[in-house]
Design a protein around this motif. Structure first.
Motif, PDB file in Angstrom:
ATOM      1  N   TYR A  33     -22.909 -42.235 -48.013  1.00 19.06           N
ATOM      2  CA  TYR A  33     -23.818 -43.003 -47.179  1.00 19.06           C
ATOM      3  C   TYR A  33     -25.265 -42.577 -47.424  1.00 19.06           C
ATOM      4  N   TYR A  35     -28.892 -42.843 -45.105  1.00 16.18           N
ATOM      5  CA  TYR A  35     -29.579 -43.172 -43.862  1.00 16.18           C
ATOM      6  C   TYR A  35     -31.056 -42.815 -44.056  1.00 16.18           C
ATOM      7  N   GLN A  37     -34.833 -41.983 -41.719  1.00 15.37           N
ATOM      8  CA  GLN A  37     -35.451 -41.730 -40.424  1.00 15.37           C
ATOM      9  C   GLN A  37     -36.958 -41.763 -40.610  1.00 15.37           C
ATOM     10  N   VAL A  43     -32.542 -42.388 -36.552  1.00 13.98           N
ATOM     11  CA  VAL A  43     -31.870 -42.430 -37.844  1.00 13.98           C
ATOM     12  C   VAL A  43     -31.207 -43.800 -38.000  1.00 13.98           C
ATOM     13  N   PHE A  45     -28.949 -46.519 -40.483  1.00 10.69           N
ATOM     14  CA  PHE A  45     -28.010 -46.697 -41.579  1.00 10.69           C
ATOM     15  C   PHE A  45     -28.614 -47.598 -42.639  1.00 10.69           C
ATOM     16  N   SER A  48     -23.321 -47.858 -47.222  1.00  9.47           N
ATOM     17  CA  SER A  48     -22.143 -47.024 -47.448  1.00  9.47           C
ATOM     18  C   SER A  48     -21.524 -47.417 -48.777  1.00  9.47           C
TER      19      SER A  48
ATOM     20  N   PHE B  90     -28.888 -35.967 -31.260  1.00 12.08           N
ATOM     21  CA  PHE B  90     -28.657 -37.402 -31.459  1.00 12.08           C
ATOM     22  C   PHE B  90     -27.238 -37.774 -31.050  1.00 12.08           C
ATOM     23  N   ALA B 100     -15.033 -46.628 -44.685  1.00  9.60           N
ATOM     24  CA  ALA B 100     -16.365 -46.105 -44.411  1.00  9.60           C
ATOM     25  C   ALA B 100     -16.958 -46.800 -43.192  1.00  9.60           C
ATOM     26  N   LYS B 102     -20.179 -46.942 -40.608  1.00  9.91           N
ATOM     27  CA  LYS B 102     -21.559 -46.495 -40.399  1.00  9.91           C
ATOM     28  C   LYS B 102     -21.710 -45.898 -39.014  1.00  9.91           C
ATOM     29  N   LEU B 103     -22.661 -44.994 -38.905  1.00 11.06           N
ATOM     30  CA  LEU B 103     -23.039 -44.426 -37.620  1.00 11.06           C
ATOM     31  C   LEU B 103     -24.267 -45.167 -37.095  1.00 11.06           C
ATOM     32  N   PHE B 105     -27.160 -44.625 -34.387  1.00 12.78           N
ATOM     33  CA  PHE B 105     -27.732 -43.498 -33.654  1.00 12.78           C
ATOM     34  C   PHE B 105     -28.612 -43.953 -32.500  1.00 12.78           C
TER      35      PHE B 105
END
Lengths: 114, 115
Positions: A33, A35, A37, A43, A45, A48, B90, B100, B102-103, B105
């Motif tokens: 992945y 990400y 910020q 943060v 995405f 992936s 967080f 997979a 995704k996160l 946040f």
């Protein structure tokens, strides 16, 4: 303990240039992945990657961005024609197949576009 | 789509005092819940996670969190903080898909521990 590594730790580039951010995921992990910020923000995405193809990408991940796993260890994020608003911390993460929900993050690359 | 709200951007607390960092989420499907910690100039480290089962989960460094489905919350607590707990925290969610995931946040809470 295995960890995700990222290089460089800080990259400064001029607007319009191309940059490649590099990541070495944990060796037995299969999901990767990216990400980012932006300073002072959350943060977000980007993308992936699994089995040598993109699994999911966000709206941010447009044609300016691309990812690649050029060999068995590296995972790269390429940003073409960088813009000022691309300045951010970019995090790479990886997860293993059995527990794909548990992502391990690298220390990040701070990208500064001037 | 999922979203995460961390109501407190900063939480100042004295050493050895208890602390609670709040997290609320929104999702139309079941989610996994996570807390990550980011120390200065470092990456994100997983503190704890809720997947299923007991709603009280324990993590590293003495932290715990409680999942409350009716209030869609996942607040993080520690009974006695230390100076070394000063960091950004967080809250994140992901949708279990078997591949997979995704996160997503929250905006983070800066915990500042002082003597």
């Amino acid at each position: 303990e295995p960890e995700v590594t990222q290089t460089p730790s800080h990259q400064v580039t001029q607007m319009g240039q191309e940059v490649i951010l590099r990541c070495v995921p944990i060796s037995n992990h299969l999901y990767f992945y990216w990400y980012r910020q932006i300073l002072g923000q959350k943060v977000e995405f980007l993308v992936s990657f699994y089995n040598n193809e993109i699994s999911e990408k966000s709206e941010i991940f447009d044609d300016q961005f691309s990812v690649e796993r050029p060999d068995g260890s590296n995972f790269t994020l390429k940003i073409r024609s960088t813009k000022l608003e691309d300045s951010a911390m970019y995090f790479c993460a990886s997860s293993e197949a059995v527990r794909s929900y548990e992502q391990y993050f690298g220390p990040g690359t701070r990208l500064t576009v001037t | 789509a999922q979203s995460v709200t961390q109501l407190d951007s900063q939480v100042p607390v004295f050493e050895e005092a208890p602390v609670e960092l709040r997290c609320n989420y929104s999702s139309s499907v079941s989610v996994y819940l996570f807390w990550y910690v980011q120390y200065p100039n470092q990456g994100l480290q997983l503190l704890l996670k809720y997947l299923s089962g007991s709603t009280l989960v324990k993590g590293i460094n003495g932290f715990e969190a409680e999942f409350n489905k009716s209030q869609t919350s996942f607040h993080l607590r520690k009974p006695s903080v230390h100076i070394s707990d000063t960091a950004e925290y967080f809250c994140a969610v992901s949708v279990p898909t078997g591949t997979a995931s995704k996160l997503t946040f929250g905006t983070g809470t800066r915990l500042q521990v002082t003597l």
